[in-house]
Design a protein around this motif. Structure first.
Motif, mmCIF file in Angstrom:
data_model
loop_
_atom_site.group_PDB
_atom_site.id
_atom_site.type_symbol
_atom_site.label_atom_id
_atom_site.label_comp_id
_atom_site.label_asym_id
_atom_site.label_seq_id
_atom_site.Cartn_x
_atom_site.Cartn_y
_atom_site.Cartn_z
ATOM 1 N N LEU A 404 -3.676 2.312 -7.914
ATOM 2 C CA LEU A 404 -2.803 1.522 -8.773
ATOM 3 C C LEU A 404 -1.422 2.156 -8.867
ATOM 4 O O LEU A 404 -0.392 1.465 -8.779
ATOM 5 C CB LEU A 404 -3.429 1.394 -10.164
ATOM 6 C CG LEU A 404 -2.668 0.564 -11.186
ATOM 7 C CD1 LEU A 404 -2.532 -0.878 -10.720
ATOM 8 C CD2 LEU A 404 -3.368 0.624 -12.543
ATOM 9 N N ILE A 405 -1.387 3.467 -9.046
ATOM 10 C CA ILE A 405 -0.107 4.189 -9.103
ATOM 11 C C ILE A 405 0.664 4.000 -7.801
ATOM 12 O O ILE A 405 1.865 3.733 -7.795
ATOM 13 C CB ILE A 405 -0.349 5.692 -9.372
ATOM 14 C CG1 ILE A 405 -0.913 5.893 -10.783
ATOM 15 C CG2 ILE A 405 0.941 6.494 -9.201
ATOM 16 C CD1 ILE A 405 -1.385 7.305 -11.061
ATOM 17 N N GLU A 406 -0.048 4.122 -6.682
ATOM 18 C CA GLU A 406 0.606 3.983 -5.387
ATOM 19 C C GLU A 406 1.153 2.568 -5.175
ATOM 20 O O GLU A 406 2.202 2.384 -4.556
ATOM 21 C CB GLU A 406 -0.375 4.349 -4.277
ATOM 22 C CG GLU A 406 0.230 4.334 -2.880
ATOM 23 C CD GLU A 406 1.406 5.279 -2.739
ATOM 24 O OE1 GLU A 406 2.297 4.992 -1.923
ATOM 25 O OE2 GLU A 406 1.432 6.310 -3.454
ATOM 26 N N SER A 407 0.448 1.567 -5.720
ATOM 27 C CA SER A 407 0.937 0.186 -5.601
ATOM 28 C C SER A 407 2.284 0.025 -6.289
ATOM 29 O O SER A 407 3.212 -0.585 -5.744
ATOM 30 C CB SER A 407 -0.084 -0.783 -6.199
ATOM 31 O OG SER A 407 -1.292 -0.772 -5.481
ATOM 32 N N TYR A 408 2.406 0.574 -7.502
ATOM 33 C CA TYR A 408 3.692 0.529 -8.191
ATOM 34 C C TYR A 408 4.726 1.390 -7.469
ATOM 35 O O TYR A 408 5.911 1.057 -7.407
ATOM 36 C CB TYR A 408 3.531 1.002 -9.642
ATOM 37 C CG TYR A 408 2.979 -0.062 -10.566
ATOM 38 C CD1 TYR A 408 3.760 -1.155 -10.936
ATOM 39 C CD2 TYR A 408 1.698 0.026 -11.087
ATOM 40 C CE1 TYR A 408 3.272 -2.125 -11.788
ATOM 41 C CE2 TYR A 408 1.190 -0.945 -11.933
ATOM 42 C CZ TYR A 408 1.981 -2.017 -12.283
ATOM 43 O OH TYR A 408 1.501 -2.993 -13.122
ATOM 44 N N ASN A 409 4.257 2.520 -6.917
ATOM 45 C CA ASN A 409 5.153 3.417 -6.207
ATOM 46 C C ASN A 409 5.784 2.730 -4.991
ATOM 47 O O ASN A 409 6.981 2.857 -4.729
ATOM 48 C CB ASN A 409 4.377 4.660 -5.772
ATOM 49 C CG ASN A 409 5.243 5.653 -5.029
ATOM 50 O OD1 ASN A 409 6.311 6.001 -5.489
ATOM 51 N ND2 ASN A 409 4.769 6.086 -3.874
ATOM 52 N N GLU A 410 4.994 1.975 -4.258
ATOM 53 C CA GLU A 410 5.496 1.275 -3.075
ATOM 54 C C GLU A 410 6.557 0.247 -3.451
ATOM 55 O O GLU A 410 7.521 0.040 -2.705
ATOM 56 C CB GLU A 410 4.332 0.603 -2.346
ATOM 57 C CG GLU A 410 3.401 1.601 -1.662
ATOM 58 C CD GLU A 410 2.163 0.939 -1.103
ATOM 59 O OE1 GLU A 410 2.012 -0.295 -1.299
ATOM 60 O OE2 GLU A 410 1.332 1.636 -0.486
ATOM 61 N N LEU A 411 6.385 -0.395 -4.597
ATOM 62 C CA LEU A 411 7.397 -1.340 -5.062
ATOM 63 C C LEU A 411 8.709 -0.619 -5.363
ATOM 64 O O LEU A 411 9.790 -1.095 -5.013
ATOM 65 C CB LEU A 411 6.900 -2.071 -6.313
ATOM 66 C CG LEU A 411 5.776 -3.084 -6.096
ATOM 67 C CD1 LEU A 411 5.194 -3.509 -7.436
ATOM 68 C CD2 LEU A 411 6.294 -4.295 -5.331
ATOM 69 N N ASP A 412 8.612 0.541 -6.017
ATOM 70 C CA ASP A 412 9.816 1.315 -6.341
ATOM 71 C C ASP A 412 10.542 1.779 -5.081
ATOM 72 O O ASP A 412 11.774 1.784 -5.020
ATOM 73 C CB ASP A 412 9.460 2.531 -7.203
ATOM 74 C CG ASP A 412 9.417 2.186 -8.682
ATOM 75 O OD1 ASP A 412 9.936 1.118 -9.047
ATOM 76 O OD2 ASP A 412 8.849 2.968 -9.458
ATOM 77 N N VAL A 413 9.774 2.166 -4.072
ATOM 78 C CA VAL A 413 10.375 2.642 -2.824
ATOM 79 C C VAL A 413 11.214 1.547 -2.183
ATOM 80 O O VAL A 413 12.316 1.783 -1.685
ATOM 81 C CB VAL A 413 9.282 3.129 -1.850
ATOM 82 C CG1 VAL A 413 9.860 3.359 -0.463
ATOM 83 C CG2 VAL A 413 8.648 4.410 -2.368
ATOM 84 N N THR A 414 10.717 0.314 -2.207
ATOM 85 C CA THR A 414 11.456 -0.786 -1.581
ATOM 86 C C THR A 414 12.768 -1.065 -2.290
ATOM 87 O O THR A 414 13.708 -1.597 -1.699
ATOM 88 C CB THR A 414 10.620 -2.080 -1.595
ATOM 89 O OG1 THR A 414 10.365 -2.477 -2.951
ATOM 90 C CG2 THR A 414 9.291 -1.868 -0.881
ATOM 91 N N LYS A 415 12.868 -0.678 -3.568
ATOM 92 C CA LYS A 415 14.087 -0.928 -4.331
ATOM 93 C C LYS A 415 14.964 0.309 -4.430
ATOM 94 O O LYS A 415 16.051 0.277 -5.008
ATOM 95 C CB LYS A 415 13.705 -1.401 -5.758
ATOM 96 C CG LYS A 415 14.800 -2.161 -6.475
ATOM 97 C CD LYS A 415 15.063 -3.512 -5.838
ATOM 98 C CE LYS A 415 16.130 -4.272 -6.610
ATOM 99 N NZ LYS A 415 16.400 -5.596 -6.037
#
Length: 429
Positions: A404-415
């Motif tokens: 779950l943390i990594e899912s949010y992390n991937e979103l942050d990386v794209t931005k």
């Protein structure tokens, strides 16, 4: 008219539920002076004619009737439930809505989920079905529980699974109170991570709330009460306060009651109109320790009550949009709702519900506290001695949280938002 059922599990869940039902009755009494059983009451209450007929009764015609909450109260320590049954709300509940024990879950998720879940499964299903059968159109279940203790985390998430099995088409909204980093329950990281896996897999929507943020909000309200600044004074009849005694005394002597009222209201602030919108997106007015304005939004819903026009709503959204970061595939991810009836004691209110990557640090902190305990195998034997509980349950739970943390992390990386190095690593335990 769609109806909802509230499921209160554990001490915290039932304490918050008590505030919720008090709020619902007081709000309706303030608006519906004639006491008509209308659609707004029908959503959370059924009207029982004591002579045997159900629903659709006009109270103003003098018929014998009684309001019953659409609720199921569950706790393996019966103290809080008994307080509710002996208090001002005793008439809206009856024994058909209760599932209680006296021993408690010993702050152990496994006892709540595995032991009491198995022991009380049929009884809980029966209570849920009885409550659901009184609904013409059951829309959703609201589950209220805490994550740190044994009953709220364990039996609470067991009930969530039951609801998915028994009522797969009905939405499951969960209000989860997360423990603080300094929580008194030493095993709360275990309980929370084990419960998080169940929420991740079986809840349709989770509203996370942190005790630390509630303490901060109570302090702000206390300051507002004592400062007497124009436009910020909390009125005596405000639903964010308690029923008896002076406001100042209430806030100082019973902060937990005020905290529960805040959750019952999901009330973010008590300020003037345009400032209210700004506050809803600031870190000082969140129910978790987070800063949404400097993180990434997936979606946001604004629910406004009181003397507010649609033009006010649109104007403030346009004013704030440039400072809020939305995912590229949902730049217009806004939902809005207007209700002309304000909360008792206020001219207007705003509830902002958002899916935002700012929740990530809460999950990271929880994972770190879990890892510190698990690395030492501290208190693990209390869980593993429960039938059906294996050490692999811990591995799967923390893996689910890491994903779950990594899912949010991937979103942050794209931005292009900053990412902590620890998020790139698999958890080591």
């Amino acid at each position: 008219m769609a109806q909802s059922v509230v499921v209160q599990v554990g001490q915290c869940g039932n304490q918050i539920g008590r505030c919720f039902w008090d709020l619902a009755l007081r709000e309706h009494a303030a608006v519906n002076k004639k006491g008509i059983y209308d659609d707004s009451l029908r959503n959370f209450f059924r009207n029982v004619d004591t002579r045997g007929n159900d629903d659709g009764i006009d109270i103003s015609r003098g018929k014998i009737c009684s309001l019953k909450a659409r609720a199921v109260l569950i706790d393996m320590e019966e103290g809080v439930v008994n307080e509710i049954l002996q208090g001002p709300l005793k008439d809206i509940f009856d024994s058909k809505q209760l599932v209680t024990n006296v021993s408690g879950s010993g702050n152990n998720w496994a006892v709540g989920y595995k032991v009491f879940g198995s022991q009380y499964r049929d009884q809980i299903v029966e209570k849920l079905r009885q409550t659901a059968e009184h609904c013409d159109c059951l829309q959703c279940f609201f589950i209220i529980h805490s994550m740190g203790g044994g009953t709220g985390s364990g039996l609470g998430t067991f009930v969530l699974n039951l609801l998915e099995d028994e009522f797969p088409e009905v939405y499951r909204f969960v209000t989860s109170v997360f423990p603080s980093g300094e929580d008194d329950v030493i095993t709360s990281p275990y309980n929370s991570v084990l419960a998080m896996k169940e929420l991740n897999e079986h809840a349709d929507c989770v509203l996370p709330i942190e005790n630390e943020s509630l303490f901060d909000i109570v302090s702000k309200i206390n300051h507002m009460v004592t400062s007497g600044k124009p436009g910020t004074t909390v009125k005596p009849e405000s639903l964010v306060t308690l029923n008896e005694g002076g406001i100042k005394k209430k806030l100082q002597e019973k902060p937990f009651d005020t905290m529960n009222n805040i959750v019952g209201n999901l009330l973010l602030n008590l300020t003037r109109l345009d400032q209210m919108f700004s506050d809803a997106f600031s870190k000082d007015h969140q129910l978790i320790q987070a800063d949404p304005k400097h993180s990434l939004y997936l979606a946001c819903a604004l629910l406004v009550r009181g003397n507010v026009q649609i033009s006010d709503l649109r104007r403030n959204i346009e004013r704030l949009k440039s400072s809020l970061h939305f995912v590229s595939w949902n730049q217009e991810g806004w939902k809005t709702s207007l209700c002309s009836v304000p909360p008792v004691g206020h001219s207007h209110s705003l509830l902002a519900l958002a899916n935002n990557t700012c929740v990530k640090p809460t999950f990271i902190g929880l994972k770190n506290r879990f890892s510190r305990l698990y690395k030492k195998k501290a208190h693990l034997h209390h869980y593993l001695q429960v039938d059906g509980m294996e050490e692999n349950c811990f591995i799967e739970a923390v893996s689910s949280l890491s994903s779950l943390i990594e899912s949010y992390n991937e979103l942050d990386v794209t931005k292009g938002f900053p990412v902590h190095d620890q998020l790139r690593l698999n958890i080591v335990i």
